[in-house]
Scaffold this motif. Structure first.
Motif, PDB file in Angstrom:
ATOM      1  N   ALA A 298       0.829  -1.209   0.000  1.00 40.07           N
ATOM      2  CA  ALA A 298       0.000   0.000   0.000  1.00 40.07           C
ATOM      3  C   ALA A 298       0.862   1.257   0.000  1.00 40.07           C
ATOM      4  CB  ALA A 298      -0.935  -0.007   1.207  1.00 40.07           C
ATOM      5  N   GLY A 299       1.945   1.250   0.788  1.00 35.76           N
ATOM      6  CA  GLY A 299       2.824   2.402   0.829  1.00 35.76           C
ATOM      7  C   GLY A 299       3.490   2.676  -0.506  1.00 35.76           C
ATOM      8  N   GLY A 300       3.985   1.617  -1.150  1.00 37.66           N
ATOM      9  CA  GLY A 300       4.607   1.775  -2.461  1.00 37.66           C
ATOM     10  C   GLY A 300       3.598   2.206  -3.512  1.00 37.66           C
ATOM     11  N   PHE A 301       2.409   1.590  -3.474  1.00 38.52           N
ATOM     12  CA  PHE A 301       1.360   1.920  -4.442  1.00 38.52           C
ATOM     13  C   PHE A 301       0.927   3.377  -4.309  1.00 38.52           C
ATOM     14  CE2 PHE A 301      -3.175   2.341  -5.442  1.00 38.52           C
ATOM     15  CZ  PHE A 301      -3.194   1.928  -6.761  1.00 38.52           C
ATOM     16  N   CYS A 302       0.647   3.805  -3.064  1.00 38.07           N
ATOM     17  CA  CYS A 302       0.183   5.179  -2.847  1.00 38.07           C
ATOM     18  C   CYS A 302       1.259   6.196  -3.217  1.00 38.07           C
ATOM     19  CB  CYS A 302      -0.244   5.369  -1.394  1.00 38.07           C
ATOM     20  SG  CYS A 302      -1.792   4.543  -0.964  1.00 38.07           S
ATOM     21  N   ALA A 303       2.511   5.904  -2.863  1.00 38.73           N
ATOM     22  CA  ALA A 303       3.603   6.816  -3.196  1.00 38.73           C
ATOM     23  C   ALA A 303       3.724   6.979  -4.706  1.00 38.73           C
ATOM     24  CB  ALA A 303       4.915   6.302  -2.610  1.00 38.73           C
ATOM     25  N   ALA A 304       3.676   5.861  -5.417  1.00 35.01           N
ATOM     26  CA  ALA A 304       3.801   5.914  -6.876  1.00 35.01           C
ATOM     27  C   ALA A 304       2.594   6.598  -7.511  1.00 35.01           C
ATOM     28  CB  ALA A 304       3.966   4.498  -7.429  1.00 35.01           C
ATOM     29  N   LEU A 305       1.407   6.348  -6.956  1.00 30.67           N
ATOM     30  CA  LEU A 305       0.199   6.971  -7.501  1.00 30.67           C
ATOM     31  C   LEU A 305       0.246   8.486  -7.312  1.00 30.67           C
ATOM     32  CD1 LEU A 305      -2.483   5.963  -8.809  1.00 30.67           C
ATOM     33  CD2 LEU A 305      -3.534   6.261  -6.565  1.00 30.67           C
ATOM     34  N   ILE A 306       0.682   8.931  -6.136  1.00 29.28           N
ATOM     35  CA  ILE A 306       0.825  10.366  -5.879  1.00 29.28           C
ATOM     36  C   ILE A 306       1.818  10.974  -6.864  1.00 29.28           C
ATOM     37  CG2 ILE A 306       1.747  12.036  -4.208  1.00 29.28           C
ATOM     38  CD1 ILE A 306       0.535  10.176  -2.006  1.00 29.28           C
ATOM     39  N   ASN A 307       2.831  10.204  -7.187  1.00 30.17           N
ATOM     40  CA  ASN A 307       3.832  10.652  -8.162  1.00 30.17           C
ATOM     41  C   ASN A 307       3.237  10.836  -9.556  1.00 30.17           C
ATOM     42  OD1 ASN A 307       6.646  11.217  -8.820  1.00 30.17           O
ATOM     43  ND2 ASN A 307       6.643   9.277  -9.923  1.00 30.17           N
ATOM     44  N   GLU A 308       2.181  10.063  -9.835  1.00 30.57           N
ATOM     45  CA  GLU A 308       1.598  10.060 -11.179  1.00 30.57           C
ATOM     46  C   GLU A 308       0.449  11.051 -11.351  1.00 30.57           C
ATOM     47  OE1 GLU A 308       2.487   8.253 -13.923  1.00 30.57           O
ATOM     48  OE2 GLU A 308       4.233   7.531 -12.829  1.00 30.57           O
ATOM     49  N   LEU A 309      -0.320  11.272 -10.281  1.00 27.33           N
ATOM     50  CA  LEU A 309      -1.530  12.078 -10.460  1.00 27.33           C
ATOM     51  C   LEU A 309      -1.270  13.548 -10.175  1.00 27.33           C
ATOM     52  CD1 LEU A 309      -2.758  12.765  -7.399  1.00 27.33           C
ATOM     53  CD2 LEU A 309      -3.578  10.428  -7.576  1.00 27.33           C
ATOM     54  N   ASP A 310      -2.210  14.354 -10.637  1.00 27.32           N
ATOM     55  CA  ASP A 310      -2.130  15.799 -10.439  1.00 27.32           C
ATOM     56  C   ASP A 310      -3.374  16.256  -9.694  1.00 27.32           C
ATOM     57  OD1 ASP A 310      -1.314  18.428 -10.565  1.00 27.32           O
ATOM     58  OD2 ASP A 310      -2.149  18.745 -12.571  1.00 27.32           O
ATOM     59  N   GLY A 311      -3.605  15.597  -8.520  1.00 25.34           N
ATOM     60  CA  GLY A 311      -4.727  15.992  -7.677  1.00 25.34           C
ATOM     61  C   GLY A 311      -6.030  15.274  -7.987  1.00 25.34           C
ATOM     62  N   GLN A 312      -6.193  14.714  -9.187  1.00 24.59           N
ATOM     63  CA  GLN A 312      -7.429  14.053  -9.554  1.00 24.59           C
ATOM     64  C   GLN A 312      -7.125  12.736 -10.260  1.00 24.59           C
ATOM     65  OE1 GLN A 312      -9.764  16.694 -11.958  1.00 24.59           O
ATOM     66  NE2 GLN A 312     -10.210  18.102 -10.275  1.00 24.59           N
ATOM     67  N   LEU A 313      -7.938  11.720  -9.962  1.00 20.24           N
ATOM     68  CA  LEU A 313      -7.737  10.429 -10.616  1.00 20.24           C
ATOM     69  C   LEU A 313      -7.995  10.514 -12.114  1.00 20.24           C
ATOM     70  CD1 LEU A 313      -9.340   7.974  -8.016  1.00 20.24           C
ATOM     71  CD2 LEU A 313      -6.926   8.428  -8.411  1.00 20.24           C
ATOM     72  N   SER A 314      -8.823  11.455 -12.509  1.00 18.92           N
ATOM     73  CA  SER A 314      -9.145  11.589 -13.938  1.00 18.92           C
ATOM     74  C   SER A 314      -7.936  12.042 -14.758  1.00 18.92           C
ATOM     75  CB  SER A 314     -10.294  12.585 -14.125  1.00 18.92           C
ATOM     76  OG  SER A 314      -9.947  13.858 -13.600  1.00 18.92           O
TER      77      SER A 314
END
Length: 376
Positions: A298-314
């Motif tokens: 979960a920590g790795g996933f969330c960190a990487a996701l934050i790295n990819e998104l710009d505030g919105q999942l869309s």
């Protein structure tokens, strides 16, 4: 990222002749047994003095804390919120947060000792048995007057300023004063994505209806294992295909374009965004101890996701979820080669050096040290 959860002090003990110790202590292998403070301390002392003792690790733990440690080590600016107790364990927990570069937003209960978990690992089979003392972990409240153990709307707004994700562990549902609902509601109003980890089948079965309500109302990121997913969807009697579990959980979050992840351990995972599940295989590794592997994922996933998104999942690119899954899987695979979730600095370096995220981590070690200095 802001992680909200139960701040448990984890002690992980590796034992030879573990089955004999469990028999002596009237523990069943694989169980998670609740104990009062005195019972817990007696058992912990017995495990550390047992003739088959090999070694142990200890440090800050709990689902949200473990996730926070990984995300911080990967360069994400992370804060942690939870309720600590009134004994020396609480100070050690805060010191450990600082070591990991995590901003400490904990509150303190003056009436009870800090929560603790003992994980007993069989040196031969790697099977785990747990005992725990809940302590202060269920004392956090949501109160507009910011009482000593409370967190206010103002505090949530302040804590989530500049935050992409607020990550809750399931044990926040055990807090008083409808804490989880109110905190998630306030975070959502402030435009922050809400992530949620179901924790264990025990808490899922206990709080199933509340979980479904919160997932539908607020969640954008949901991480479960296959067994928890079955329990959450009330399909324990007829085991569901994990692909179907993932699809159905994703549909619960359809209004927010949510991401559901169903982990299968060494067999990979399913992930769905807009109810289209995709399978991700993983390389099989020899596991010494699987404690915390889900939290590290979960920590790795969330960190990487934050790295990819710009505030919105869309705003996510088509391959962003795949990248995030792969980072989570690699972190989890490395985690199981260590004992427990409280690693030495050398082990943390082994875990994170190849995982550092390009956008966030060009100065991650420098920034982590600056957080520690500023905290001091």
């Amino acid at each position: 990222m802001l992680a909200v959860g139960s701040p448990m002090w984890d002690t992980c003990v590796l034992l030879q002749q573990c089955s004999s110790f469990l028999d002596e202590q009237k523990l069943k292998e694989g169980d998670a047994k609740p104990l009062n403070f005195s019972e817990f301390q007696t058992l912990k002392k017995a495990s550390l003095c047992y003739p088959g003792y090999v070694r142990h690790t200890s440090g800050c733990g709990g689902c949200a804390s473990n996730c926070a440690k990984v995300a911080s080590r990967l360069g994400v600016l992370v804060s942690f919120c939870g309720c600590l107790g009134n004994n020396d364990i609480a100070l050690r927990f805060q010191t450990d947060l600082m070591k990991h570069g995590i901003v400490d937003l904990t509150n303190t209960s003056s009436s009870v000792q800090n929560g603790e978990v003992l994980c007993i690992v069989d040196a031969d089979s790697a099977q785990r048995t747990f005992a725990y003392f809940a302590g202060s972990s269920s004392s956090l409240t949501f109160d507009k007057y910011q009482e000593k153990t409370g967190i206010s709307k103002k505090a949530i707004k302040s804590a989530t300023a500049g935050v992409s994700v607020i990550y809750f562990d399931a044990y926040t549902l055990l807090q008083s004063d409808n804490f989880a609902y109110l905190a998630m509601e306030e975070a959502t109003k402030n435009g922050v994505l809400v992530g949620f980890n179901t924790g264990s089948c025990g808490i899922v079965n206990q709080m199933k209806q509340d979980m479904i309500l919160l997932i539908k109302a607020f969640c954008s990121i949901l991480i479960v294992n296959e067994e928890e997913g079955n329990a959450l969807l009330d399909k324990r009697d007829v085991a569901m295909n994990p692909e179907v579990i993932c699809r159905d959980l994703s549909r619960l979050m359809r209004s927010r374009n949510g991401i559901a992840v169903v982990t299968l351990g060494e067999n990979g995972c399913w992930a769905a965004n807009n109810d289209q599940p995709v399978f991700f295989s993983t390389e099989k590794v020899v596991a010494k101890d699987t404690t915390g592997a889900g939290d590290f994922f979960a920590g790795g996933f969330c960190a990487a996701l934050i790295n990819e998104l710009d505030g919105q999942l869309s705003t996510l690119q088509p391959d962003s979820i795949e990248k995030s899954i792969k980072i989570g899987q690699e972190i989890a695979a490395k985690c199981v080669s260590f004992l427990g979730t409280n690693l030495s600095e050398a082990e943390w370096e082994t875990l994170s050096c190849s995982m550092r995220l390009k956008k966030l981590n060009s100065n991650s070690e420098k920034e982590r040290k600056e957080r520690i200095i500023n905290k001091e």
